[in-house]
Motif scaffolding. Structure first.
Motif, PDB file in Angstrom:
ATOM      1  N   ALA A   6      -6.942  -3.648   0.941  1.00 34.36           N
ATOM      2  CA  ALA A   6      -7.326  -2.430   1.021  1.00 34.36           C
ATOM      3  C   ALA A   6      -8.331  -2.132  -0.491  1.00 34.36           C
ATOM      4  O   ALA A   6      -9.256  -1.659  -0.577  1.00 34.36           O
ATOM      5  N   THR A  51      -1.264  -5.673   2.826  1.00 37.83           N
ATOM      6  CA  THR A  51      -2.284  -4.625   3.088  1.00 37.83           C
ATOM      7  C   THR A  51      -2.805  -3.734   2.068  1.00 37.83           C
ATOM      8  O   THR A  51      -3.790  -3.728   1.991  1.00 37.83           O
ATOM      9  N   PRO A 101      -8.741   4.395   0.928  1.00 34.67           N
ATOM     10  CA  PRO A 101      -7.922   4.568   2.331  1.00 34.67           C
ATOM     11  C   PRO A 101      -6.919   5.686   2.257  1.00 34.67           C
ATOM     12  O   PRO A 101      -6.591   6.169   1.077  1.00 34.67           O
ATOM     13  N   ALA A 136      -5.081   3.113   6.288  1.00 33.89           N
ATOM     14  CA  ALA A 136      -4.290   1.909   5.895  1.00 33.89           C
ATOM     15  C   ALA A 136      -2.972   2.081   6.252  1.00 33.89           C
ATOM     16  O   ALA A 136      -2.583   3.201   6.106  1.00 33.89           O
TER      17      ALA A 136
END
Length: 259
Positions: A168, A164, A179, A147
């Protein structure tokens, strides 16, 4: 700055330091002009992976700030550089926008929905349940999970938007796979910026508005750090952290004379 080695290179965050909701912060234009007239090397850093450096340069110009695209370093560029160092010419299933896909294409990555080496998650305004489901299945089948940054939310005129880190977390909950985040607060973001400029940590300053991303990643990369109080971190919060910036100032305007 009181350190023995003179400052040769400057890194600065963008949102909260130079601009706030697309309006230039007072002193930002003078700061950038002083950097360019002095010949000091610099990069503007951002965790935003939506836009390409060219896009961001144009957006900054619309705010009255002149920053050449080659002086902008995004988490998308840092992610592409990292993946190229790990698996040259690899493949990726990407959830993101032009800033991320362009950066990956430029290092020779192929975007694919057939057995990708990586699932790469970046910021976007159009997350698709179908695309997230596909990403989950690729990760379950062995794709590595990357990510661009861990930011859980981002600002908008109407309020916070999921970013994000939030998406995630959804994928991690479904797959039990964490990630690898490339952007701030990972000091890798700072190291990749230093490499881009062929600069040394001992003669570089990082300016930021967040203790938990800009300042900690700069510190961990061995940089001197300066916190401005025009963004996320409020004055009363600074002492709550177990680390401190090299200097705290009210705004970017207070740094112009230090260049």
């Amino acid at each position: 700055m009181t350190e023995s080695k003179p400052v040769e290179t400057w890194l600065t965050d963008m949102d909260g330091v130079l601009v706030h909701e697309e309006h230039a912060i007072p002193g930002a234009a003078e700061f950038l002009a002083k950097l360019q007239s002095s010949g000091k090397r610099f990069l503007v850093l951002t965790n935003n992976s939506i836009y390409t450096p060219r896009d961001l340069s144009a957006r900054l110009l619309a705010s009255g700030l002149e920053v050449p695209e080659e002086s902008i370093w995004t988490s998308a560029l840092a992610t592409a550089k990292f993946l190229d160092s790990q698996r040259t010419g690899g493949t990726a299933y990407v959830l993101g926008e032009a800033g991320l896909t362009t950066a990956l294409h430029e290092v020779g990555y192929v975007m694919t929905a057939r057995e990708p080496d990586y699932v790469v998650l970046g910021e976007t305004r159009t997350y698709s349940f179908e695309a997230i489901t596909q990403a989950i299945r690729f990760i379950e089948n062995g794709a590595r999970f990357i990510a661009t940054n861990p930011d859980p939310s981002g600002p908008s005129p109407a309020g916070s938007l999921p970013a994000t880190g939030a998406v995630a977390a959804l994928i991690t909950k479904a797959t039990n796979v964490e990630p690898y985040f490339v952007g701030k607060p990972n000091p890798l973001m700072m190291r990749s910026a230093l490499n881009r400029l062929e600069a040394h940590s001992e003669t570089t300053v990082m300016i930021g508005d967040r203790m938990d991303t800009d300042i900690v990643s700069g510190m961990e990369a061995g940089l001197r750090t300066m916190l401005v109080l025009t963004g996320s971190t409020r004055p009363y919060q600074v002492d709550r952290f177990p680390y401190r910036p090299s200097r705290v100032v009210d705004s970017i305007a207070d740094i112009v004379d230090l260049i």
